[in-house]
Design an enzyme around this catalytic site. Structure first.
Site, PDB file in Angstrom:
ATOM      1  N   LYS A  91      -6.849   2.717  -2.477  1.00 35.54           N
ATOM      2  CA  LYS A  91      -7.430   3.683  -1.553  1.00 35.54           C
ATOM      3  C   LYS A  91      -8.160   4.741  -2.366  1.00 35.54           C
ATOM      4  O   LYS A  91      -7.777   5.040  -3.505  1.00 35.54           O
ATOM      5  CB  LYS A  91      -6.347   4.318  -0.679  1.00 35.54           C
ATOM      6  CG  LYS A  91      -6.917   5.145   0.464  1.00 35.54           C
ATOM      7  CD  LYS A  91      -5.873   5.423   1.536  1.00 35.54           C
ATOM      8  CE  LYS A  91      -6.492   6.155   2.710  1.00 35.54           C
ATOM      9  NZ  LYS A  91      -5.566   6.323   3.831  1.00 35.54           N
ATOM     10  N   ASP A  99     -11.458   7.220   6.261  1.00 31.80           N
ATOM     11  CA  ASP A  99     -10.654   6.049   6.624  1.00 31.80           C
ATOM     12  C   ASP A  99     -10.037   6.254   8.002  1.00 31.80           C
ATOM     13  O   ASP A  99      -8.834   6.463   8.151  1.00 31.80           O
ATOM     14  CB  ASP A  99      -9.567   5.831   5.572  1.00 31.80           C
ATOM     15  CG  ASP A  99      -8.714   4.604   5.875  1.00 31.80           C
ATOM     16  OD1 ASP A  99      -9.221   3.693   6.542  1.00 31.80           O
ATOM     17  OD2 ASP A  99      -7.550   4.591   5.450  1.00 31.80           O
ATOM     18  N   HIS A 148      -8.629  -6.131   4.256  1.00 33.00           N
ATOM     19  CA  HIS A 148      -8.279  -5.490   5.509  1.00 33.00           C
ATOM     20  C   HIS A 148      -9.588  -4.959   6.082  1.00 33.00           C
ATOM     21  O   HIS A 148     -10.209  -4.068   5.494  1.00 33.00           O
ATOM     22  CB  HIS A 148      -7.291  -4.343   5.312  1.00 33.00           C
ATOM     23  CG  HIS A 148      -5.866  -4.779   5.288  1.00 33.00           C
ATOM     24  ND1 HIS A 148      -4.819  -3.899   5.108  1.00 33.00           N
ATOM     25  CD2 HIS A 148      -5.304  -6.005   5.428  1.00 33.00           C
ATOM     26  CE1 HIS A 148      -3.679  -4.570   5.132  1.00 33.00           C
ATOM     27  NE2 HIS A 148      -3.956  -5.847   5.327  1.00 33.00           N
ATOM     28  N   HIS A 207     -11.300   2.124   2.664  1.00 33.80           N
ATOM     29  CA  HIS A 207     -10.672   2.836   1.554  1.00 33.80           C
ATOM     30  C   HIS A 207     -11.613   3.156   0.406  1.00 33.80           C
ATOM     31  O   HIS A 207     -11.178   3.309  -0.736  1.00 33.80           O
ATOM     32  CB  HIS A 207      -9.483   2.022   1.030  1.00 33.80           C
ATOM     33  CG  HIS A 207      -8.302   2.048   1.936  1.00 33.80           C
ATOM     34  ND1 HIS A 207      -7.075   1.528   1.591  1.00 33.80           N
ATOM     35  CD2 HIS A 207      -8.152   2.538   3.200  1.00 33.80           C
ATOM     36  CE1 HIS A 207      -6.225   1.687   2.595  1.00 33.80           C
ATOM     37  NE2 HIS A 207      -6.864   2.301   3.576  1.00 33.80           N
ATOM     38  N   GLU A 233      -2.997  -2.955  -2.632  1.00 36.36           N
ATOM     39  CA  GLU A 233      -4.125  -2.385  -1.884  1.00 36.36           C
ATOM     40  C   GLU A 233      -4.447  -0.977  -2.368  1.00 36.36           C
ATOM     41  O   GLU A 233      -3.570  -0.111  -2.429  1.00 36.36           O
ATOM     42  CB  GLU A 233      -3.781  -2.359  -0.393  1.00 36.36           C
ATOM     43  CG  GLU A 233      -4.824  -1.719   0.487  1.00 36.36           C
ATOM     44  CD  GLU A 233      -4.385  -1.652   1.943  1.00 36.36           C
ATOM     45  OE1 GLU A 233      -5.123  -1.034   2.743  1.00 36.36           O
ATOM     46  OE2 GLU A 233      -3.310  -2.190   2.275  1.00 36.36           O
ATOM     47  N   ASP A 267      -9.524  -2.840   1.375  1.00 38.38           N
ATOM     48  CA  ASP A 267      -9.611  -2.324   2.738  1.00 38.38           C
ATOM     49  C   ASP A 267     -10.973  -1.666   2.905  1.00 38.38           C
ATOM     50  O   ASP A 267     -11.338  -0.778   2.132  1.00 38.38           O
ATOM     51  CB  ASP A 267      -8.485  -1.320   2.998  1.00 38.38           C
ATOM     52  CG  ASP A 267      -8.420  -0.864   4.445  1.00 38.38           C
ATOM     53  OD1 ASP A 267      -9.435  -0.372   4.967  1.00 38.38           O
ATOM     54  OD2 ASP A 267      -7.348  -0.981   5.065  1.00 38.38           O
ATOM     55  N   TRP A 314       0.859  -1.182   0.000  1.00 34.45           N
ATOM     56  CA  TRP A 314       0.000   0.000   0.000  1.00 34.45           C
ATOM     57  C   TRP A 314       0.895   1.231   0.000  1.00 34.45           C
ATOM     58  O   TRP A 314       1.905   1.290   0.710  1.00 34.45           O
ATOM     59  CB  TRP A 314      -0.904   0.056   1.229  1.00 34.45           C
ATOM     60  CG  TRP A 314      -1.662   1.354   1.285  1.00 34.45           C
ATOM     61  CD1 TRP A 314      -2.767   1.687   0.576  1.00 34.45           C
ATOM     62  CD2 TRP A 314      -1.308   2.526   2.054  1.00 34.45           C
ATOM     63  NE1 TRP A 314      -3.144   2.980   0.863  1.00 34.45           N
ATOM     64  CE2 TRP A 314      -2.265   3.521   1.763  1.00 34.45           C
ATOM     65  CE3 TRP A 314      -0.273   2.819   2.949  1.00 34.45           C
ATOM     66  CZ2 TRP A 314      -2.224   4.791   2.340  1.00 34.45           C
ATOM     67  CZ3 TRP A 314      -0.235   4.080   3.519  1.00 34.45           C
ATOM     68  CH2 TRP A 314      -1.208   5.058   3.216  1.00 34.45           C
ATOM     69  N   ASP A 368      -7.215  -4.148  10.182  1.00 32.89           N
ATOM     70  CA  ASP A 368      -6.393  -2.933  10.105  1.00 32.89           C
ATOM     71  C   ASP A 368      -7.124  -1.798  10.807  1.00 32.89           C
ATOM     72  O   ASP A 368      -7.928  -1.087  10.211  1.00 32.89           O
ATOM     73  CB  ASP A 368      -6.121  -2.568   8.650  1.00 32.89           C
ATOM     74  CG  ASP A 368      -5.157  -1.391   8.524  1.00 32.89           C
ATOM     75  OD1 ASP A 368      -4.654  -0.926   9.557  1.00 32.89           O
ATOM     76  OD2 ASP A 368      -4.907  -0.949   7.388  1.00 32.89           O
ATOM     77  N   ASP A 428     -10.169   4.065  10.584  1.00 30.73           N
ATOM     78  CA  ASP A 428      -9.649   2.831  11.173  1.00 30.73           C
ATOM     79  C   ASP A 428     -10.103   2.617  12.610  1.00 30.73           C
ATOM     80  O   ASP A 428      -9.299   2.318  13.489  1.00 30.73           O
ATOM     81  CB  ASP A 428      -8.114   2.808  11.083  1.00 30.73           C
ATOM     82  CG  ASP A 428      -7.639   2.728   9.646  1.00 30.73           C
ATOM     83  OD1 ASP A 428      -8.034   1.780   8.958  1.00 30.73           O
ATOM     84  OD2 ASP A 428      -6.872   3.603   9.211  1.00 30.73           O
TER      85      ASP A 428
END
Length: 418
Positions: A227, A293, A285, A261, A225, A258, A184, A325, A295
């Site tokens: 985004k 994002d 993820h 993302h 990955e 993800d 990433w 993640d 997390d």
């Protein structure tokens, strides 16, 4: 009423719909979750250059007890693993190398710098996955790495990614199961770019050089990955979903999705079935975005359950590699690991306990009324009773007993750290 008694009652309720409860629990046990190490130290790592977080990554909070050494971090991970049912994997970033007093830059990292992690993995019976770290570094200070206009900077990061793939292969060879090495990058622009294509061509050329290095898929699996946007790259990200989905398909590597993302209205659960017909393996993820994002710790919410359903009911448990993640420094970090991973496992159990074949049949018959009615009824079926029994069978605390365990660990260990 005991956990076993509640389980037996709940089991009968599920079995009335033809659900094999014991088979469902076995299915969940055989799904390894790749648990990310960076929750335990707020994505700090062990480099000696004291780099601040960059690349649009934010960790908020200052909860006491943060791990500051490799030994502390491994101790905390071991504690978290003791609270989570099943056998899992551990996901590392390159910044968790242990180079002693010697300063070794990322493009020069070698397998020997991760030998302590391999020893830990062997001791605890977990696999290892890996990520090159293309942020929080002088050569990423302007938010560009593999797509940078400066060839010297691109070359540095290309060498780092090749070194990371070799480290992943070392993990796979040592542990007898291939590591997933995922790339990433933070590359993008804060404001509207005047050229979107050229950076993407540079990124493609960089990736071509990285994957040209001959590394056995027996020991290392490659993933890229995407985004949508981030802090500092709100207007444009070079490695978009479309870019990486195309690159992965053309080059026969994994596309990693993800959950944080994408645009807030995009559901990764819906993308899984759209991509499985064209991909042998996908990677995830799992995070919990809140408006962006961010997390957050994974919650047992509707999207998590839909992701689990897409994996389980489509017999894709061997085709979707699940990783986590998230990073939250506002709460106890071991609790964050336990909450997020247990929720992922609980969602998979929820999915395995659904009468999936019957619901598919109803859909094919056009019986949408009965389908909806059953889906809604199963939302309040006694999943908790099955989950508690499952945890006990896996020799981990059930209910909220795990929290008392964490609180005791905080009192005896975390509170004594500087």
């Amino acid at each position: 009423m005991s956990v076993k008694e509640r389980y037996e009652l709940a089991k009968k309720q599920y079995e009335a719909w033809g659900v094999d409860v014991e088979s469902a629990m076995k299915t969940v046990t055989n799904i390894p979750i790749s648990i990310h190490c960076w929750q335990g130290d707020d994505v700090t790592g062990f480099e000696t250059n004291d780099q601040e977080l960059s690349g649009g990554i934010e960790v908020t909070g200052n909860y006491p007890g943060k791990a500051t050494t490799p030994e502390e971090l491994r101790q905390d991970i071991a504690k978290a693993l003791s609270l989570i049912p099943g056998k899992h994997r551990l996901n590392l970033h390159a910044i968790y190398a242990e180079t002693g007093e010697e300063k070794i830059d990322r493009h020069q990292l070698k397998p020997e710098h991760f030998k302590n992690w391999v020893a830990f993995a062997k001791e605890h019976g977990v696999g290892l996955d890996f990520n090159p770290t293309l942020f929080s570094h002088d050569k990423a200070s302007d938010g560009l790495t593999l797509s940078h206009p400066d060839k010297e900077i691109r070359d540095f990061w290309i060498e780092h990614c090749i070194a990371s793939r070799k480290i992943g292969a070392y993990f796979g060879e040592e542990l007898g199961a291939p590591a997933l090495t995922n790339i990433w990058i933070p590359d993008g622009y804060k404001d509207v770019p005047s050229d979107r294509l050229t950076p993407r061509i540079r990124l493609k050329e960089s990736l071509d050089r990285i994957f040209a290095a001959d590394i056995s898929a027996e020991h290392n699996l490659d993933a890229v990955e995407s985004k949508l946007f981030g802090i500092g790259s709100e207007a444009y990200v070079v490695g978009s979903h479309e870019f990486y989905m195309s690159y992965a398909l053309k080059n026969n590597i994994m596309c990693l999705l993800d959950t944080g993302h994408y645009h807030p209205t995009e559901m990764v659960s819906n993308k899984i079935s759209a991509m499985l017909p064209f991909n042998d393996i996908l990677a995830l993820h799992v995070s919990r975005p809140v408006r962006w994002d961010s997390d957050h710790v994974v919650a047992f919410d509707d999207e998590l359950k839909e992701i689990a359903l897409e994996i389980v009911r489509n017999d894709a448990v061997d085709r979707v590699k699940i990783g986590l993640d998230f990073f939250d420094a506002s709460i106890n970090r071991i609790a964050a690991w336990a909450i997020g991973t247990r929720n992922m496992m609980k969602a998979l159990l929820f999915a395995a306990l659904m009468p999936n074949n019957h619901l598919k049949k109803l859909q094919d018959e056009g019986n949408f009324t009965e389908r909806l009615a059953i889906q809604e009824e199963f939302k309040t079926f006694p999943l908790g009773a099955i989950w508690d029994y499952y945890c006990e069978q896996e020799n981990v605390p059930s209910g909220t007993d795990w929290l008392k365990n964490v609180q005791k660990y905080e009192e005896e260990v975390l509170s004594k750290r500087d």
